[in-house]
Enzyme design. Structure first.
Site, short mmCIF file in Angstrom:
data_model
loop_
_atom_site.label_atom_id
_atom_site.label_comp_id
_atom_site.label_asym_id
_atom_site.label_seq_id
_atom_site.Cartn_x
_atom_site.Cartn_y
_atom_site.Cartn_z
N LEU A 97 0.80 -1.22 0.00
CA LEU A 97 0.00 0.00 0.00
C LEU A 97 0.83 1.27 0.00
CD1 LEU A 97 -2.95 -1.07 2.33
CD2 LEU A 97 -2.69 -1.30 -0.14
N CYS A 98 2.08 1.15 -0.34
CA CYS A 98 2.93 2.34 -0.41
C CYS A 98 2.77 3.02 -1.76
CB CYS A 98 4.39 1.95 -0.22
SG CYS A 98 4.87 1.90 1.49
N HIS A 99 2.76 4.35 -1.72
CA HIS A 99 2.73 5.10 -2.96
C HIS A 99 4.12 5.14 -3.58
CE1 HIS A 99 -0.76 6.74 -0.80
NE2 HIS A 99 -1.29 6.86 -2.02
N ASP A 116 25.23 -10.19 2.37
CA ASP A 116 25.62 -10.88 1.14
C ASP A 116 27.10 -10.69 0.83
OD1 ASP A 116 25.28 -10.34 -2.34
OD2 ASP A 116 25.18 -12.26 -1.34
N MET A 171 8.60 4.39 5.43
CA MET A 171 8.73 3.05 4.82
C MET A 171 9.94 3.00 3.88
SD MET A 171 6.62 1.33 6.33
CE MET A 171 7.22 -0.13 5.51
N GLU A 172 10.19 4.12 3.21
CA GLU A 172 11.35 4.19 2.33
C GLU A 172 12.64 4.07 3.13
OE1 GLU A 172 8.14 5.13 -0.20
OE2 GLU A 172 8.55 5.80 1.81
#
Lengths: 150, 288
Positions: free
Chosen positions: B74-76, B127, B112-113
Site C-alpha cells: 500500500l505504499c505510494h 551478502d 517506509m522508504e
C-alpha cells in the site's frame, strides 16, 4: 544412492540398507577410505575437504551411471564426507551389490578410481608443520586410465 | 564544478531537489548487522572477497528506497528528493550501524522508504560478507525519527530500547565510542588493491566467476561478476583475458593444471559463454 555429507556413516548399516529384502544379490563389495595421519608430510592432525555443491553430486552420479552401464549391478551406495576430518575418520565409502563377485569387485575399484580423478573434492591437510592443499597424484591418474579403451 | 551525484567525500548519494515548499517530510531509520570482530576488521580494511562492501551496500540502500512502492503493497510511488545512507563501524560491539534518511516534499511520509533502505543495505552487507561469516545477525531495524505530516514529529527514545545503552561497557565510555565511530574510515569509490568491486546485479549481462580450493586461496578471491561486454570474445578464453586485464594475479589461470567448469560441467577454453553463466576455476581434484 549418493550422499555428500559432513556426518559420519556406518558401513554395516549402509550395507544392510543395500541388501534389505533382496534375495537376488550374490555379492557386496565395499571400500572405505579413512583419514591417515601421514601423507605428503608426517603428523597430519586433520584435513578439510571442500567440494563444489551441485557439480560434485552430478559428477558422482555420472560415475555411478557409467559403472552401471559397464557391469551388471544390483545396487550402489556412495558416501563422501566433506568438512573437517581427523585421522581415523571414515571419509568415503563405496558399496556395490551384484549377482556375482567379479562385477562387484571391478565396479567398486572403477568407481573409486574415477572418483579420485573426476569428482570435485579438494583436501587441505593440517599438520604440525603447517597447512597445505594436497597435490594430485600421478598414480591416481594412471589407475583411472586402466578403465579407458577397454 | 562538481558532480552532483557525489558528496564532498566522493560518496554516491541522491541529489536534494526538494526544499521548495513548506511540506517537507523526512524520516530516518536505523538497523544493525552484528558480525565477528574479524569480519568487521576485514570490512574496515577492504579485505573481503566481494570488494568494496560499504559502497555497494550504500547503492543498494538507495536503490531499495526508490523501489519501496514495488515491495510494500500500500505504499505510494514517491519522488524522493534525497536518500542518504550512512554506516558506523562499531568495533566495541562488533556491528555496523546502518542509518538511512529519506526526504521529499509531498503529501505522504517516507518512513517506509527509510526502513526499506536500511533493510536492504543490511542484507547487502550480509551478502557481501557471508563468504567469511555466516553467523551475522541483522536486528534493530527501526524508525529513529520522522518530521512533517499530520501525525506530527516523532523521535525514538534510543536510551530506552537500545541494548547497547544498558550494557555496562558502553555506559562506561559512550562518548569515546561515538568518537571512535566517527573516526572510522569510510570505504567508498575505488576498491583497495587486489579487490574488484562487483557491478550492481542485473544491471548488465554478467558472467559469475568462482574460484575454488587452493586457487581461491592463492588469488585471495572467491567470487566475482564480470560484465559479458568486457570479454574480448564470449568464451572461457575470453573470460581469462578479461580477468587478466583486471588484475595480473589472474595470470595463474593460464597454468595448465587449472581446470574450468561452465555451469558445473567440465569445459575447455573454447566453450562459449552467455549472460548468467557460472564459470568455476579450480585445481585438479584430490578427493577419495
Amino acid at each position: 544412492m549418493i550422499s555428500v555429507q559432513t556426518a559420519p556413516f556406518d558401513v554395516g548399516t549402509e550395507q544392510q540398507v543395500l541388501t534389505r529384502k533382496r534375495t537376488d544379490i550374490g555379492a557386496v563389495v565395499s571400500f572405505t577410505g579413512l583419514v591417515r595421519d601421514f601423507n605428503e608430510r608426517p603428523d597430519v592432525q586433520a584435513l578439510t575437504l571442500e567440494h563444489y555443491p551441485g557439480m560434485t553430486e552430478q559428477a558422482l552420479q555420472d560415475i555411478v551411471a557409467e559403472a552401471e552401464a559397464r557391469w551388471a549391478l544390483q545396487g550402489i551406495r556412495l558416501i563422501h564426507r566433506v568438512g573437517r576430518l581427523e585421522p581415523g575418520d571414515p571419509i568415503v565409502m563405496v558399496a556395490v551389490a551384484s549377482a556375482h563377485r567379479r562385477h562387484a569387485f571391478e565396479a567398486c575399484d572403477f568407481i573409486m578410481d574415477y572418483l579420485k580423478t573426476r569428482a570435485p573434492f579438494w583436501k587441505k591437510e593440517h599438520t604440525v608443520s603447517g597447512h597445505y592443499w594436497v597435490a594430485e597424484r600421478n598414480t591416481d591418474i594412471e589407475d583411472a586410465k586402466r578403465w579407458e579403451a577397454t | 564544478m562538481s558532480l552532483t551525484h557525489l558528496n564532498s567525500r566522493g560518496e554516491a548519494h541522491m541529489v536534494d531537489v526538494g526544499d521548495k515548499t513548506e511540506t517537507r517530510r523526512e524520516a530516518t531509520a536505523g538497523g544493525r548487522i552484528h558480525m565477528r570482530s574479524e569480519t568487521l576488521a576485514l570490512l574496515a580494511e577492504g579485505g573481503l572477497p566481494k570488494g568494496d562492501v560499504l559502497a555497494t551496500a550504500r547503492i543498494a540502500g538507495i536503490q531499495a528506497a526508490k523501489k519501496t512502492h514495488e515491495l510494500i503493497p500500500l505504499c505510494h510511488a514517491l519522488a524522493l528528493s534525497k536518500v542518504e545512507i550512512g554506516f558506523e563501524l562499531d568495533e566495541a560491539n562488533a556491528c555496523v550501524e546502518v542509518k538511512a534518511t529519506c526526504r521529499l516534499t509531498g503529501r505522504t511520509g517516507v518512513e517506509m522508504e527509510a526502513l526499506t533502505a536500511v533493510s536492504v543495505a543490511c542484507l547487502t552487507l550480509y551478502d557481501m560478507c557471508k563468504a567469511v561469516d555466516k553467523d551475522m545477525r541483522i536486528d534493530s531495524v527501526r524508525l529513529l525519527s520522522k518530521t512533517g505530516g499530520k501525525s506530527g514529529d516523532y523521535r525514538r527514545n534510543e536510551t530506552a530500547d537500545d541494548p547497547r545503552a544498558t550494557a555496562p561497557s558502553s555506559l562506561a565510555a559512550p562518548s569515546r565510542d561515538a568518537a571512535t565511530n566517527r573516526d572510522m574510515p569510510m570505504i567508498t569509490g575505488e576498491s583497495p588493491d587486489g579487490h574488484i568491486s562487483i557491478a550492481p546485479r542485473n544491471e548488465q549481462p554478467c558472467i559469475q566467476v568462482k574460484f575454488l580450493a587452493e586457487l581461491r586461496e592463492r588469488l585471495g578471491i572467491s567470487d566475482i561478476d564480470i560484465p559479458l561486454e568486457s570479454l574480448p570474445s564470449p568464451t572461457v578464453a575470453g573470460l581469462k583475458q578479461a580477468l587478466q586485464s583486471h588484475d595480473t594475479r589472474f595470470s595463474l589461470l593460464g597454468e595448465r593444471r587449472v581446470l574450468c567448469a561452465v555451469n558445473q560441467v567440465m569445459s575447455a577454453d573454447d566453450m562459449s559463454l552467455t549472460d548468467g553463466d557460472e564459470v568455476a576455476f579450480f585445481p585438479p581434484v584430490t578427493g577419495g
